[in-house]
Design a protein around this motif. Structure first.
Motif, PDB file in Angstrom:
ATOM      1  N   GLY A   1       0.817  -1.201   0.000  1.00  0.00           N
ATOM      2  CA  GLY A   1       0.000   0.000   0.000  1.00  0.00           C
ATOM      3  C   GLY A   1       0.852   1.252   0.000  1.00  0.00           C
ATOM      4  N   PHE A   2       0.181   2.392   0.046  1.00  0.00           N
ATOM      5  CA  PHE A   2       0.865   3.688  -0.015  1.00  0.00           C
ATOM      6  C   PHE A   2       0.289   4.585   1.067  1.00  0.00           C
ATOM      7  CE2 PHE A   2       0.335   1.907  -4.294  1.00  0.00           C
ATOM      8  CZ  PHE A   2       1.659   1.646  -4.601  1.00  0.00           C
TER       9      PHE A   2
ATOM     10  N   SER B   1      -2.931  13.387   2.971  1.00  0.00           N
ATOM     11  CA  SER B   1      -4.069  14.209   3.368  1.00  0.00           C
ATOM     12  C   SER B   1      -5.415  13.669   2.892  1.00  0.00           C
ATOM     13  CB  SER B   1      -3.881  15.638   2.838  1.00  0.00           C
ATOM     14  OG  SER B   1      -2.743  16.234   3.425  1.00  0.00           O
ATOM     15  N   THR B   2      -5.404  12.620   2.067  1.00  0.00           N
ATOM     16  CA  THR B   2      -6.701  12.034   1.690  1.00  0.00           C
ATOM     17  C   THR B   2      -7.370  11.375   2.894  1.00  0.00           C
ATOM     18  OG1 THR B   2      -5.689   9.922   1.017  1.00  0.00           O
ATOM     19  CG2 THR B   2      -5.973  11.613  -0.681  1.00  0.00           C
ATOM     20  N   MET B   3      -6.648  11.181   3.986  1.00  0.00           N
ATOM     21  CA  MET B   3      -7.243  10.606   5.188  1.00  0.00           C
ATOM     22  C   MET B   3      -7.974  11.655   6.024  1.00  0.00           C
ATOM     23  SD  MET B   3      -7.380   7.453   6.291  1.00  0.00           S
ATOM     24  CE  MET B   3      -5.896   6.463   6.108  1.00  0.00           C
ATOM     25  N   LYS B   4      -7.698  12.923   5.785  1.00  0.00           N
ATOM     26  CA  LYS B   4      -8.232  13.976   6.651  1.00  0.00           C
ATOM     27  C   LYS B   4      -9.759  14.096   6.651  1.00  0.00           C
ATOM     28  CE  LYS B   4      -4.007  16.746   6.532  1.00  0.00           C
ATOM     29  NZ  LYS B   4      -3.336  17.965   6.006  1.00  0.00           N
ATOM     30  N   PRO B   5     -10.453  13.899   5.536  1.00  0.00           N
ATOM     31  CA  PRO B   5     -11.919  14.038   5.588  1.00  0.00           C
ATOM     32  C   PRO B   5     -12.584  13.148   6.635  1.00  0.00           C
ATOM     33  CG  PRO B   5     -11.199  14.043   3.318  1.00  0.00           C
ATOM     34  CD  PRO B   5      -9.992  13.707   4.152  1.00  0.00           C
ATOM     35  N   PHE B   6     -11.990  12.013   6.963  1.00  0.00           N
ATOM     36  CA  PHE B   6     -12.617  11.123   7.938  1.00  0.00           C
ATOM     37  C   PHE B   6     -12.507  11.689   9.347  1.00  0.00           C
ATOM     38  CE2 PHE B   6     -11.213   8.706   4.264  1.00  0.00           C
ATOM     39  CZ  PHE B   6     -12.433   8.198   3.849  1.00  0.00           C
TER      40      PHE B   6
ATOM     41  N   ILE C   1      -7.120   0.379  11.582  1.00  0.00           N
ATOM     42  CA  ILE C   1      -6.275   1.523  11.926  1.00  0.00           C
ATOM     43  C   ILE C   1      -6.159   1.629  13.447  1.00  0.00           C
ATOM     44  CG2 ILE C   1      -5.929   3.993  11.640  1.00  0.00           C
ATOM     45  CD1 ILE C   1      -5.827   2.284   9.053  1.00  0.00           C
ATOM     46  N   ASN C   2      -4.934   1.777  13.898  1.00  0.00           N
ATOM     47  CA  ASN C   2      -4.648   1.783  15.334  1.00  0.00           C
ATOM     48  C   ASN C   2      -4.685   3.206  15.877  1.00  0.00           C
ATOM     49  OD1 ASN C   2      -3.721   1.432  17.922  1.00  0.00           O
ATOM     50  ND2 ASN C   2      -1.872   0.295  17.343  1.00  0.00           N
ATOM     51  N   PRO C   3      -5.611   3.506  16.796  1.00  0.00           N
ATOM     52  CA  PRO C   3      -5.693   4.876  17.332  1.00  0.00           C
ATOM     53  C   PRO C   3      -4.559   5.225  18.286  1.00  0.00           C
ATOM     54  CG  PRO C   3      -7.234   3.440  18.481  1.00  0.00           C
ATOM     55  CD  PRO C   3      -6.646   2.625  17.360  1.00  0.00           C
ATOM     56  N   LEU C   4      -3.739   4.246  18.670  1.00  0.00           N
ATOM     57  CA  LEU C   4      -2.645   4.534  19.597  1.00  0.00           C
ATOM     58  C   LEU C   4      -1.571   5.413  18.976  1.00  0.00           C
ATOM     59  CD1 LEU C   4      -2.203   1.087  21.395  1.00  0.00           C
ATOM     60  CD2 LEU C   4      -3.472   3.105  22.171  1.00  0.00           C
ATOM     61  N   ASN C   5      -1.598   5.570  17.655  1.00  0.00           N
ATOM     62  CA  ASN C   5      -0.646   6.456  16.989  1.00  0.00           C
ATOM     63  C   ASN C   5      -1.430   7.579  16.315  1.00  0.00           C
ATOM     64  OD1 ASN C   5       1.288   7.744  15.489  1.00  0.00           O
ATOM     65  ND2 ASN C   5       2.230   5.866  14.708  1.00  0.00           N
ATOM     66  N   PRO C   6      -1.577   8.735  16.982  1.00  0.00           N
ATOM     67  CA  PRO C   6      -2.426   9.808  16.450  1.00  0.00           C
ATOM     68  C   PRO C   6      -2.032  10.313  15.069  1.00  0.00           C
ATOM     69  CG  PRO C   6      -1.918  10.208  18.755  1.00  0.00           C
ATOM     70  CD  PRO C   6      -1.053   9.056  18.317  1.00  0.00           C
TER      71      PRO C   6
ATOM     72  N   VAL D   1      -4.213  10.373  11.648  1.00  0.00           N
ATOM     73  CA  VAL D   1      -5.152  11.387  11.146  1.00  0.00           C
ATOM     74  C   VAL D   1      -4.519  12.200  10.016  1.00  0.00           C
ATOM     75  CG1 VAL D   1      -6.308  11.500  13.366  1.00  0.00           C
ATOM     76  CG2 VAL D   1      -4.517  13.192  12.824  1.00  0.00           C
ATOM     77  N   LEU D   2      -3.176  12.191   9.934  1.00  0.00           N
ATOM     78  CA  LEU D   2      -2.481  12.908   8.870  1.00  0.00           C
ATOM     79  C   LEU D   2      -2.080  11.984   7.721  1.00  0.00           C
ATOM     80  CD1 LEU D   2      -0.180  15.253  10.991  1.00  0.00           C
ATOM     81  CD2 LEU D   2      -2.433  15.741  10.010  1.00  0.00           C
ATOM     82  N   GLY D   3      -2.519  10.724   7.759  1.00  0.00           N
ATOM     83  CA  GLY D   3      -2.296   9.836   6.618  1.00  0.00           C
ATOM     84  C   GLY D   3      -1.053   9.000   6.701  1.00  0.00           C
ATOM     85  N   SER D   4      -0.648   8.590   7.895  1.00  0.00           N
ATOM     86  CA  SER D   4       0.570   7.792   8.018  1.00  0.00           C
ATOM     87  C   SER D   4       0.355   6.336   7.615  1.00  0.00           C
ATOM     88  CB  SER D   4       1.082   7.844   9.458  1.00  0.00           C
ATOM     89  OG  SER D   4       0.112   7.309  10.359  1.00  0.00           O
ATOM     90  N   GLU D   5      -0.887   5.861   7.600  1.00  0.00           N
ATOM     91  CA  GLU D   5      -1.168   4.460   7.285  1.00  0.00           C
ATOM     92  C   GLU D   5      -1.073   4.190   5.782  1.00  0.00           C
ATOM     93  OE1 GLU D   5      -1.761   1.791   9.076  1.00  0.00           O
ATOM     94  OE2 GLU D   5      -1.794   2.702  11.073  1.00  0.00           O
TER      95      GLU D   5
END
Length: 735
Positions: free
Chosen positions: A412-413, A417-422, A527-532, A535-539
């Motif tokens: 994956g990639f 910022s495409t994760m931000k809308p969620f 997605i693991n919430p333990l790494n905030p 929200v900026l698209g690290s996954e």
């Protein structure tokens, strides 16, 4: 057998001598006696003993379906790809040239219409000839050959020992003979001839006369002339030995032998014989490729369909049996692919990010994948590389950029910022508004800062670092200031996004992501919430996953699982269970409408000002600038556009893509234009209606103004322990 005298030899002295001469007494003695007994060619004790043996053998030929190629079709029934272990196209006898029928009977069984399945006269002649000359004659009738081919087909399908030539036991041959007699009682000569010509091997994986005619002469079996028919009829004795491609001299000699046999049976005249033997072979070899390489387009989509079949219990208990069904079961797999969109997507990917032109980096990949909101049907799946399992490397790769690792993709990639809308949709769900004000001045979150997290210990998720603080950076200058949520999302401000996440439950954000199918593309984990920093698209995510998630925004909060197969049937009329359209309401219509106000502004103002119909979407670029995105929708289609470095994940900065050298790398200037090039024409084949209107207070997300009474969200600090992670390791930049 060595200590007991066989009754077959008591009254068959002559045959015994022939057998002794050949050195195969046991086999030929049984065959000579057994095969001739039903035809009353031999009497007495031999007939009695042979008849008793035959009575103990099965008389019913249990036919399995012929091994027939499977085909993957687009949504309109056009053939995308063919899979086969045996290339076969069954046809009726009246679709086979009379020349071909005459040729096969003349060379293989000239008494076909006279015997009842076993030809005693032919057997005797063959035995005598084989014992007294250097030439070899066969004794099997066409009916026996048909029976043996049916048996071998069933053995292949059931993974049993095959009774091919050279491996038959005495019992095998006797069973073949008795079944041939039984078949003659149940089937007409025409039915037997039709069955034989459809099942017999001609060469390699080419089975049946129709496939052979297409392969060697690029024509139908109905149109075969005399010399073409003679050549094909001659091949069945030794499909590889008389292959005209590898052995044209041998094939010509064998063809002429068949022509001589046809002349001898008066199937052709002397003039026709003379003309035929004087002709060349007239080959027009037209191979039929098997597998996804046979597709003229949509190879990666085809690969995904194949993997979907192999992963489904509907097609067998394990992957091996499912592949066997795909190769032999004659499946008609109707998919969701829109071939017009597919070919347009492939054009756009290759033109906007050409893989080898201009001396460009051979690690720059591009993907366009389109999902239909409201159904989850995948309408296109394209990329800029060449699909070729046999030549992996250079511009060839079988890695499907669009999908998760278990289905042929990579790891994956990073979503950027495409994760931000969620985060912002969750912000709305938690009771806030896109017109509320966020304190985006905060860009430093000290170690042990407590984020809200209902799924964490004591309802919080602490920030644990190996350094004093997490510093959140913005790419746009002077953006560390209070701003409305819609303004922060429109300009993709990192500090605004983290402020919105801090002011709500992180577990609520990841719960929303789970509702729309977002997970790690490499591991399949949620997605693991333990790494905030998520929200900026690290996954790492896949384009197909994100297209399906964004389709939720286009369909008023309804998430539909992506699907690529709509129907599967086989040659017996069986239907196979396939995933139905599976949609679920996962977000409130008005919540989505409020979010879409900002997404519409991003798409129409920053990506595609020339597109006249309503669109909505979000750009994205990851921290290392190795991945750029734009994911956007109309009401009828959602497309994820990705351009990035898929080999070493180095930055695209300084790379030349499509003849343009990019010093700065953003989704809005790389992936966005590719999306617009494709969707500008493709989208109009599907609905392009207005998105559902938001009936609450709204503002212009492009400007800084604020709504009266808007809430300002401030950051405070809550210390506390938690396991170590590093959100700075990967963060998003804004576009």
């Amino acid at each position: 057998m060595a200590n007991r005298k066989s009754p077959f030899f008591d009254t068959a002295t002559t045959l015994g001598k022939i057998v002794a001469f050949l050195g195969v007494s046991a086999l030929c003695g049984v065959l000579a006696a057994g095969l001739m007994l039903p035809m009353a060619a031999v009497g007495g004790a031999t007939a009695t003993a042979g008849g008793e043996m035959l009575d103990q053998l099965p008389a019913e030929l249990k036919e399995e379906p012929l091994s027939v190629p499977s085909r993957i079709l687009d949504q309109d029934g056009n053939v995308l790809a063919t899979f086969y272990a045996e290339n076969r196209v069954p046809v009726a006898l009246d679709q086979i040239s009379p020349n071909m029928q005459d040729a096969i009977i003349s060379i293989e069984d000239e008494r076909f219409y006279e015997h009842s399945g076993v030809d005693a006269r032919g057997l005797t002649r063959a035995l005598v000839n084989n014992a007294t000359s250097d030439s070899t004659q066969g004794a099997s009738t066409l009916t026996q050959q048909y029976v043996n081919n049916v048996l071998v087909n069933a053995q292949y399908l059931n993974n049993e020992r095959t009774t091919i030539s050279g491996t038959k036991t005495v019992a095998d041959k006797l069973r073949e003979m008795k079944l041939a007699v039984a078949v003659e009682k149940e089937m007409s000569k025409e039915e037997i001839l039709e069955g034989y010509l459809n099942i017999v091997l001609f060469s390699g994986r080419v089975y049946g006369v129709e496939a052979a005619a297409r392969y060697f002469f690029n024509k139908s079996a109905a149109d075969l002339n005399i010399p073409e028919s003679a050549m094909l009829a001659g091949m069945v004795q030794s499909p590889n030995g008389y292959n005209p491609v590898n052995n044209p001299e041998g094939a010509t000699e064998r063809r002429n032998t068949v022509l001589g046999a046809m002349l001898g049976t008066e199937a052709i005249t002397q003039a026709e014989y003379d003309e035929a033997v004087a002709s060349d072979l007239g080959l027009d070899v037209t191979p039929l490729a098997s597998g996804c390489m046979s597709a003229n387009y949509g190879n990666y989509f085809c690969d995904y369909v194949q993997r979907t079949v192999l992963a489904s219990e509907s097609f067998g208990p394990d992957a091996e049996s499912r592949q066997r069904l795909l190769d032999r079961g004659g499946l008609q797999i109707t998919t969701t692919l829109d071939s017009t969109l597919q070919q347009e997507a492939e054009r756009a990917a290759r033109e906007n990010a050409p893989y080898t032109e201009f001396g460009e980096n051979d690690a720059v990949g591009a993907s366009l994948v389109t999902v239909e909101p409201g159904t989850g049907n995948v309408r296109a799946m394209a990329q800029n590389t060449t699909y070729d399992p046999a030549a992996e490397g250079d511009q060839n790769t079988t890695i499907n950029f669009s999908v998760d690792r278990p289905m042929g993709g990579g790891a994956g990639f990073q979503a950027g910022s495409t994760m931000k809308p969620f985060t912002f949709l969750s912000w709305i769900e938690s009771g806030h508004s896109m017109t509320d004000t966020l304190d985006a001045r905060t860009n430093t979150y000290p170690n042990r800062t407590q984020f809200q997290g209902s799924c964490g210990q004591s309802g919080t998720i602490p920030l644990l670092l190996d350094r004093p603080a997490w510093t959140v950076r913005n790419a746009i200058a002077d953006m560390n200031k209070p701003m409305r949520a819609d303004y922060g999302l429109y300009w993709s401000i990192n500090t605004a996004t983290v402020a919105a996440a801090y002011a709500q439950d992180l577990c609520g954000i990841t719960d929303l992501m789970g509702r729309v199918g977002i997970q790690n593309a490499g591991t399949g984990e949620t997605i693991n919430p333990l790494n905030p920093s998520f929200v900026l698209g690290s996954e790492e995510v896949s384009p197909l996953m994100m297209a399906a998630a964004y389709a939720t925004f286009a369909d008023d909060g309804n998430y539909c699982e992506p699907r690529v197969i709509s129907e599967v049937t086989d040659t017996r009329g069986n239907s196979y269970q396939v995933p139905p359209v599976a949609c679920e309401k996962v977000a409130d219509t008005q919540h989505v409408a409020e979010l879409n106000n900002t997404l519409k502004a991003i798409a129409s103002e920053r990506i595609a000002q020339d597109i006249t119909f309503p669109i909505a979407g979000k750009t994205g670029t990851n921290n290392s600038s190795s991945s750029t995105w734009f994911i956007g929708s109309t009401t009828g289609l959602t497309t994820a556009s990705w351009v990035g470095n898929f080999r070493d994940l180095d930055s695209l900065e300084g790379e030349t893509i499509g003849g343009v050298e990019y010093e700065d790398v953003w989704g809005s200037i790389i992936a966005g234009p590719m999306w617009a090039d494709y969707m500008g024409t493709a989208a109009e084949a599907y609905p392009t209606d207005e998105f559902t209107a938001y009936d609450g207070p709204a503002s212009d997300p492009r400007t800084m103004g604020s709504r009266e009474g808007g809430e300002t969200i401030r950051v405070d600090r809550r210390p506390g322990p938690q396991p170590y992670y590093d959100p700075d390791a990967v963060v998003s930049t804004e576009d």
